[in-house]
Write an enzyme that holds these catalytic residues in place. Structure first.
Site, mmCIF file in Angstrom:
data_model
loop_
_atom_site.group_PDB
_atom_site.id
_atom_site.type_symbol
_atom_site.label_atom_id
_atom_site.label_comp_id
_atom_site.label_asym_id
_atom_site.label_seq_id
_atom_site.Cartn_x
_atom_site.Cartn_y
_atom_site.Cartn_z
ATOM 1 N N TYR A 1 54.389 30.231 46.967
ATOM 2 C CA TYR A 1 53.343 29.534 46.225
ATOM 3 C C TYR A 1 53.506 29.829 44.740
ATOM 4 C CZ TYR A 1 48.702 27.946 44.845
ATOM 5 O OH TYR A 1 47.661 27.296 44.241
ATOM 6 N N GLY B 1 50.879 70.154 43.224
ATOM 7 C CA GLY B 1 52.264 69.822 42.915
ATOM 8 C C GLY B 1 52.911 68.931 43.966
ATOM 9 N N GLU C 1 44.119 37.958 42.755
ATOM 10 C CA GLU C 1 42.906 37.363 43.334
ATOM 11 C C GLU C 1 41.733 37.549 42.369
ATOM 12 O OE1 GLU C 1 43.398 35.524 45.641
ATOM 13 O OE2 GLU C 1 45.150 36.303 46.691
#
Lengths: 698, 698
Positions: free
Chosen positions: A149, A434, A457
């Site tokens: 798309y 760490g 979105e």
């Protein structure tokens, strides 16, 4: 690589073994893990997950052991191989869409067919005519064509109207010419396009006889079906590496006056009449707003479990990891404390644990509301004499009250929940100290892959304007004594009716008052913003920061409310025992009070609570809740039910074998250990030995 | 890869060209970029940078064009090649340490010799006897041996006393046996050890005759000098990929009862007498605290420029990037606005721009204070009849008042400044919208490489306890009417003296009052914490969250104060013109008021300011400052003087050619575009073509 010597293989971690530690943690809590797991997902879904996981684990192509070591090309290739295998498994096991979705969720990596399966097919389905669906969708369903798309351009993100790609109608031969007039017109970020797709649904400005009719969708072939090379006058490729999402081939695409036939324009809602060359509108693709609302609701729903992965990993590791003695420990007591016992770790992790449940229940409420609105609309639609079949999510022109409210809510909640999830994951990573920085923690890559969610979105910052616009509109309606009867107008009306009375919320003693305090603050900010805009006539741009705060406040209210209501509902209380319900209520309080404390100055300013209440909440209630929830932390994350294979984390192993796994991956799997270098600078060569082979270069 | 077609090469971005936009931005501001650049760095340093940059650019090995595309092994190999080349350049150009440091800063990537040059040599220098220095340091300086500093273990991070590796004295043959009794004893995260080093300075528990004397440093050879293979009974390798820092080979290391000679134990401060087998202490390695203070001060100093890279990139891109029309723009006015004009972007970027200067001046003040304290101590040392030469940074047992204060400040400021820089970089990345996610933004990798700074040299959360401990001690001294006369006791005394009077700070009208308000809030929190600990006898663990807040508040006070004082000092005012000074003062106000607003509830609670003041600061002053600073944003980031080669960012290009550069990297440099895939799932092979070659695999 030197094999791990035998004397190393016999070594164990010192002190309490991770396995025993987690066993004890679990023995110390009465949380019914399975029951809670079923409350979250239902037994059916859990069973489905288990079954499909078994299938995936049995295929070598889904093996994850090299994921963290591989470079971009390898990762992409392996992701594509997995996508292919998944499609073969669909056939083999006759998977339905839910089963397929479960499989992709379990694989947990963006795949190169992603946009084909979602946006390409959805657009054909929603905007194509039956003829076009016959022509394209059938092939797409069979993976005979692979699509994507193509909307976003290099110079244009959120503002769709600004797209530069043109599709010009040629009346002579009844074709369109697709063209990229500028470099910024290049399609960009298009998922699945970089290397995989041979078709694209291209959004382009439709031009007929010199006049632009705005962006429309065109189905365009971009690569040869056999050689997979780009077609003539099309330049297409991958846009390069990203912070995450590197298993996906986001692509670029440029057209040099490419002719495509009349059938290419998806014509369900508008088309060019080839006889008259006229632009014809037939209905409106307003369903897109419904779809967006649905997509955003799923983002809210997923945010809870996205975050839960990080919280699961960090909680288990912080239970196993020991560091320093408690400063106030009695002289005789030896040994380091599990870091999960430190309040500074608890305050970072446990509110996030609470947030996972809060977001889950909020997402579920949104989905339910969405389905309810659809049902009502369909009923009304069916009663109308509608000649046009309109399946799927949609919104009528007049707009249902529920759906309008839901649309605004979904914008604000999408922004809030994805921000909570993304930032929460990073907080979980840091809480691992760490080792959180190691890829083997499993949090870093998950976080990096999730990050785009805060931008796509609807950019989280942009969306807040839509929420504010809706709230201002609602407040105006309340002032004018009209407007629909939904929750938003309810809380605004209540606030307005008490403008000369004020409020008194027992935020620590009463859960429902706590929710009301959130409603009060959101309403206060709404009327403040309204005053700035309507009375003081402040420019829109000067109010964007206020709007952002407003949207956040309103969304936090909704999450708090949804969590509260879920714990009151029979759907919940009937499925879990009393102790667990009480524990979930503590999580509710922790989430709400911790949020309130973070935003304390707004709660003060609105008058929703007093300084003393905030101070009590901070130094007293929240700290007590941490203590009360702490013993159940490991079982609460267990209830999310992540399989170790899915987590792919040394630190988050359900059996607590943290150090063994870290060591195994470094010593046995790490390909960097296969090379031997010449360390001296004056040799002036990079003397390199790879399993026998000798290379030299600089 | 299909070459970029000619028709693509002729394309330009649409609308205003980035180049013109930035030219206009620069024309619209009177900031004297060079003058400000010199204020930050001095002319000498700028000239040095320019000269060395020219040398680096002329060598192919420093070419960055493949950095973002390469996998772990390639990146490590190239980093090692660069390290080697740099050492050759030192000789060729006779670089002094400052010039060498400049070169590594310009290369801007963690290099495999990193820990050799810093910790390995520093430890030999500081803790070795002259004999040991002769034996090891000479070779290390010549890169005949490559070393590292092996302290952290798989199961032990911040708590050095908990280390498990043992060094047992053997009286018979006058040797030590180095041993890793458990898996968790494995050295871990050791920079330069994974593939590069052949020596390690190993911290191990010294055991003599069954008695442990705590951790001590031992110089141990770990790899063969010729074959570079691990020595017998040593298992050493790279710990695997990380979130960032992948050009560095962090390593693991295990010993299986390895004998090392007596000379291996660094013996300047303690040694084993081979004649008597007795443990002998001779002075204390307290200088380490001085060194840590110095290291932390450099972290504060660097935080400003670390952040400035991200701010430079985001500011330039947000000036070039256009999106949406201003909602209130007059009907006739067309065109999209630069996103930097939106207040929602300004509020995210401009306070960070202000923070770059705030951190820079704070770091400079710390360094100056450190040097002053050293001078005083050396003077005193020289006047004492000290038989032991003690060069370099140190702290006497009694402790200088300045240095004690500086030590606590450096802990708090290290935590605050590295957090501001790390989170600021991520905010800059997000402010770039979708393109911020591309590796070509240049922010992601820089952020990922910087992240360990919040954990190492003292975990940011752990450090805050040290700050709190010091502040509580100072407050007790103030209550007892004694204690040294430093800035901390000054502000605490002032607060205490006004406990029944309160305060009245004109935070918006007066800059010095604004600083005093920060002092007031920090003092308030100190006495609150003291009350909890000494009066209410709360457990230490229950107060960790309060301590964290306290440390943050005190550090924010120090940054505000340092920034304020720097703008008052003659050292600043003599070097810049009045307009620029006024602009810097606006940046000061923006930084201080924005921080105050973020922490509003603490300022309220302490009584340092009123609700009304906060509300004015938020809706009025901060918004006005954004407007006033906006026109100068591009030139203010220019003043940091980053060369494009250093930034390596499409979005941050100084010439504004953002889109051209994004496109060039994707279309011309991206190696993923060299492969062609078979996109169909049912082919069941991953048909792959790489420049002629055909592969098939699944």
């Amino acid at each position: 690589m030197a094999p791990t010597p035998d004397w190393v293989k016999h070594l164990k971690p010192s002190g309490a073994q991770g396995e025993d530690v987690l066993t004890q943690e679990r023995a110390g809590s009465n949380v019914p893990v399975e029951q809670l797991n079923e409350l979250l997902f239902t037994r059916e879904v859990i069973e489905r997950k288990r079954r499909i996981l078994g299938i995936l684990k049995s295929h070598q192509v889904f093996d994850k052991s090299q994921n963290y070591f591989s470079g971009r090309i390898e990762r992409f290739e392996r992701a594509l191989a997995r996508e292919k295998k998944l499609r073969l498994l669909i056939k083999e096991h006759n998977w339905d869409p839910d089963e397929f979705r479960t499989a992709t969720e379990l694989v947990s990596e963006p795949g190169p067919y992603g946009l084909h399966d979602s946006m390409f097919k959805v657009t054909l389905d929603g905007q194509g005519t039956p003829e076009q669906q016959e022509m394209f969708l059938t092939l797409a369903n069979d993976y005979k064509i692979i699509g994507c798309y193509a909307q976003t351009e290099l110079g244009h993100g959120s503002n769709v109207r600004g797209l530069e790609t043109t599709a010009t109608w040629n009346p002579q031969d009844k074709t369109f010419t697709i063209h990229s007039p500028h470099l910024t017109a290049s399609k960009w970020w298009i998922g699945s396009l970089g290397r995989t797709a041979n078709y694209a649904c291209v959004m382009a400005q439709l031009i007929i006889n010199g006049k632009s009719h705005g962006p429309h969708p065109f189905v365009v072939q971009v690569r040869d079906m056999k050689t997979h090379e780009p077609l003539e006058n099309i330049h297409v490729g991958d846009i390069g590496p990203k912070f995450g999402y590197n298993t996906m081939d986001n692509g670029f695409l440029l057209f040099n006056k490419v002719k495509i036939p009349h059938i290419s324009m998806l014509a369900r809602f508008s088309r060019v009449d080839p006889a008259t060359n006229a632009y014809v509108r037939q209905g409106s693709p307003s369903l897109i707003y419904g779809t967006l609302t649905w997509v955003r609701s799923t983002i809210v729903m997923q945010a809870g479990s996205v975050l839960a992965r990080g919280v699961t990993i960090a909680t288990r590791y912080c239970a196993v990891r020991r560091q320093f003695q408690d400063r106030d420990a009695p002289q005789g007591e030896k040994g380091e404390s599990p870091v999960l016992n430190y309040t500074m770790v608890q305050i970072r992790l446990l509110p996030l644990l609470a947030a996972t449940f809060a977001l889950h229940f909020t997402g579920a409420a949104m989905m339910a509301l969405y389905q309810e609105s659809q049902k009502k609309m369909n009923t009304r639609d069916a009663s109308k004499d509608s000649s046009m079949r309109r399946p799927g999510p949609e919104e009528t022109e007049s707009g249902s009250d529920i759906l309008a409210d839901l649309h605004a809510s979904s914008c604000g909640l999408k922004a809030l929940s994805s921000t909570i999830a993304a930032e929460g994951l990073e907080a979980c990573r840091r809480a691992c100290g760490g080792h959180g920085y190691s890829s083997f923690s499993g949090i870093g890559s998950w976080y990096a892959d999730y990050l785009p969610t805060i931008t796509w979105e609807g950019d989280n910052y942009m969306l807040t304007q839509q929420v504010a616009r809706y709230l201002l509109k609602s407040a105006r309606a309340v002032l004018a004594n009209k407007g629909p009867a939904n929750d938003t107008t309810r809380i605004l009306s209540h606030f307005h009716s008490r403008s000369e009375v004020g409020c008194a919320f027992d935020i620590i003693g009463s859960d429902s008052d706590l929710v009301d305090a959130f409603a009060w603050r959101a309403s206060f900010l709404t009327f403040e913003a309204l005053k700035h805009r309507d009375e003081h006539k402040k420019p829109w741009n000067d109010l964007l920061v206020d709007f952002y705060r407003l949207s956040k406040a309103h969304s936090q209210y909704m999450v708090t409310k949804s969590f509260y209501e879920a714990l009151q509902s029979q759907a919940t209380t009937s499925k879990i025992n009393t102790d667990t319900l009480e524990l979930l209520k503590k999580l509710f309080r922790l989430f709400a009070l911790h949020t309130l404390e973070q935003e304390a100055s707004e709660f003060y300013a609105s008058g929703a609570c007093s300084k003393h209440q905030i101070s009590l909440a901070r130094t007293n209630t929240v700290m007590r809740l941490l203590k009360e929830i702490r013993p159940h932390a490991v079982k609460l994350v267990d209830a999310w039910g992540f399989d170790d294979w899915v987590l792919d984390s040394s630190l988050g192993r359900s059996d607590g074998k943290v150090y063994e796994d870290m060591f195994y991956r470094a010593s046995e799997l790490n390909p960097l250990n296969r090379i031997t270098v010449d360390p001296y600078p004056d040799s002036a060569v990079l003397f390199r030995r790879v399993e026998g082979e000798v290379k030299s270069k600089l």
